[in-house]
Design a protein around this motif. Structure first.
Motif, PDB file in Angstrom:
ATOM      1  N   UNK A   4       0.828  -1.207   0.000  1.00  0.00           N
ATOM      2  CA  UNK A   4       0.000   0.000   0.000  1.00  0.00           C
ATOM      3  C   UNK A   4       0.858   1.251   0.000  1.00  0.00           C
ATOM      4  N   UNK A   5       1.924   1.253   0.785  1.00  0.00           N
ATOM      5  CA  UNK A   5       2.830   2.399   0.802  1.00  0.00           C
ATOM      6  C   UNK A   5       3.486   2.585  -0.560  1.00  0.00           C
ATOM      7  N   UNK A   6       3.878   1.487  -1.182  1.00  0.00           N
ATOM      8  CA  UNK A   6       4.482   1.561  -2.512  1.00  0.00           C
ATOM      9  C   UNK A   6       3.494   2.133  -3.524  1.00  0.00           C
ATOM     10  N   UNK A   7       2.235   1.703  -3.434  1.00  0.00           N
ATOM     11  CA  UNK A   7       1.220   2.199  -4.367  1.00  0.00           C
ATOM     12  C   UNK A   7       0.955   3.687  -4.148  1.00  0.00           C
ATOM     13  N   UNK A   8       0.971   4.135  -2.909  1.00  0.00           N
ATOM     14  CA  UNK A   8       0.776   5.558  -2.626  1.00  0.00           C
ATOM     15  C   UNK A   8       1.926   6.378  -3.197  1.00  0.00           C
ATOM     16  N   UNK A   9       3.148   5.883  -3.048  1.00  0.00           N
ATOM     17  CA  UNK A   9       4.313   6.571  -3.610  1.00  0.00           C
ATOM     18  C   UNK A   9       4.212   6.604  -5.131  1.00  0.00           C
ATOM     19  N   UNK A  10       3.784   5.503  -5.725  1.00  0.00           N
ATOM     20  CA  UNK A  10       3.593   5.451  -7.171  1.00  0.00           C
ATOM     21  C   UNK A  10       2.624   6.538  -7.621  1.00  0.00           C
ATOM     22  N   UNK A  11       1.523   6.678  -6.889  1.00  0.00           N
ATOM     23  CA  UNK A  11       0.526   7.693  -7.236  1.00  0.00           C
ATOM     24  C   UNK A  11       1.122   9.098  -7.166  1.00  0.00           C
ATOM     25  N   UNK A  12       1.889   9.363  -6.132  1.00  0.00           N
ATOM     26  CA  UNK A  12       2.525  10.683  -5.996  1.00  0.00           C
ATOM     27  C   UNK A  12       3.446  10.938  -7.182  1.00  0.00           C
ATOM     28  N   UNK A  13       4.258   9.952  -7.521  1.00  0.00           N
ATOM     29  CA  UNK A  13       5.205  10.119  -8.623  1.00  0.00           C
ATOM     30  C   UNK A  13       4.504  10.273  -9.967  1.00  0.00           C
ATOM     31  N   UNK A  14       3.327   9.645 -10.117  1.00  0.00           N
ATOM     32  CA  UNK A  14       2.563   9.757 -11.363  1.00  0.00           C
ATOM     33  C   UNK A  14       1.645  10.974 -11.372  1.00  0.00           C
ATOM     34  N   UNK A  15       1.467  11.587 -10.209  1.00  0.00           N
ATOM     35  CA  UNK A  15       0.587  12.750 -10.115  1.00  0.00           C
ATOM     36  C   UNK A  15      -0.884  12.404 -10.223  1.00  0.00           C
ATOM     37  N   UNK A  16      -1.238  11.210  -9.717  1.00  0.00           N
ATOM     38  CA  UNK A  16      -2.645  10.784  -9.733  1.00  0.00           C
ATOM     39  C   UNK A  16      -3.055  10.374  -8.328  1.00  0.00           C
ATOM     40  N   UNK A  17      -4.355  10.265  -8.129  1.00  0.00           N
ATOM     41  CA  UNK A  17      -4.865   9.827  -6.827  1.00  0.00           C
ATOM     42  C   UNK A  17      -4.910   8.303  -6.775  1.00  0.00           C
ATOM     43  N   UNK A  18      -5.032   7.788  -5.576  1.00  0.00           N
ATOM     44  CA  UNK A  18      -5.179   6.340  -5.395  1.00  0.00           C
ATOM     45  C   UNK A  18      -6.467   5.880  -6.075  1.00  0.00           C
ATOM     46  N   UNK A  19      -7.512   6.693  -5.990  1.00  0.00           N
ATOM     47  CA  UNK A  19      -8.778   6.354  -6.650  1.00  0.00           C
ATOM     48  C   UNK A  19      -8.590   6.225  -8.156  1.00  0.00           C
ATOM     49  N   UNK A  20      -7.823   7.150  -8.735  1.00  0.00           N
ATOM     50  CA  UNK A  20      -7.562   7.100 -10.174  1.00  0.00           C
ATOM     51  C   UNK A  20      -6.763   5.859 -10.536  1.00  0.00           C
ATOM     52  N   UNK A  21      -5.799   5.497  -9.716  1.00  0.00           N
ATOM     53  CA  UNK A  21      -5.033   4.276  -9.971  1.00  0.00           C
ATOM     54  C   UNK A  21      -5.961   3.065  -9.944  1.00  0.00           C
ATOM     55  N   UNK A  22      -6.889   3.056  -8.994  1.00  0.00           N
ATOM     56  CA  UNK A  22      -7.873   1.979  -8.938  1.00  0.00           C
ATOM     57  C   UNK A  22      -8.698   1.907 -10.213  1.00  0.00           C
ATOM     58  N   UNK A  23      -9.166   3.064 -10.678  1.00  0.00           N
ATOM     59  CA  UNK A  23      -9.964   3.098 -11.915  1.00  0.00           C
ATOM     60  C   UNK A  23      -9.130   2.616 -13.109  1.00  0.00           C
ATOM     61  N   UNK A  24      -7.891   3.073 -13.195  1.00  0.00           N
ATOM     62  CA  UNK A  24      -7.019   2.647 -14.293  1.00  0.00           C
ATOM     63  C   UNK A  24      -6.838   1.137 -14.315  1.00  0.00           C
ATOM     64  N   UNK A  25      -6.812   0.544 -13.127  1.00  0.00           N
ATOM     65  CA  UNK A  25      -6.592  -0.904 -13.042  1.00  0.00           C
ATOM     66  C   UNK A  25      -7.882  -1.712 -13.128  1.00  0.00           C
ATOM     67  N   UNK A  26      -9.009  -1.016 -13.354  1.00  0.00           N
ATOM     68  CA  UNK A  26     -10.274  -1.726 -13.579  1.00  0.00           C
ATOM     69  C   UNK A  26     -11.083  -2.001 -12.331  1.00  0.00           C
TER      70      UNK A  26
END
Length: 71
Positions: A4-26
């Motif tokens: 979860x921490x890694x995914x949050x860092x990924x979101x910060x680096x991509x400039x997207x929210x965790x919700x957006x990452x969830x949507x992108x992943x289906x």
């Protein structure tokens, strides 16, 4: 570091929210957040998330000698 921490860092680096990452992943943002809270992502799910985000996921064990044991 937890997944979860890694995914949050990924979101910060991509400039997207965790919700957006969830949507992108289906997944719905709610379902994605529940998976993050439970820490129940499989390696295959992490690879799909990475692909959806335009990244690459690699998981491996690294021995003290530097040798990698990958899945």
């Amino acid at each position: 570091m937890s997944v979860s921490e890694q995914l949050k860092i990924l979101c910060v680096k991509l400039g997207i929210s965790v919700s957006e990452l969830g949507r992108l992943s289906g997944r719905s943002p709610q379902a994605f957040n529940q998976k993050m809270k439970r820490e129940t992502f499989t390696v295959d799910e992490l690879k799909k998330i990475a692909e959806a985000a335009g990244c690459k996921y690699e998981g491996s064990f690294i021995l003290p000698s530097g040798e990698k044991v990958t899945y």
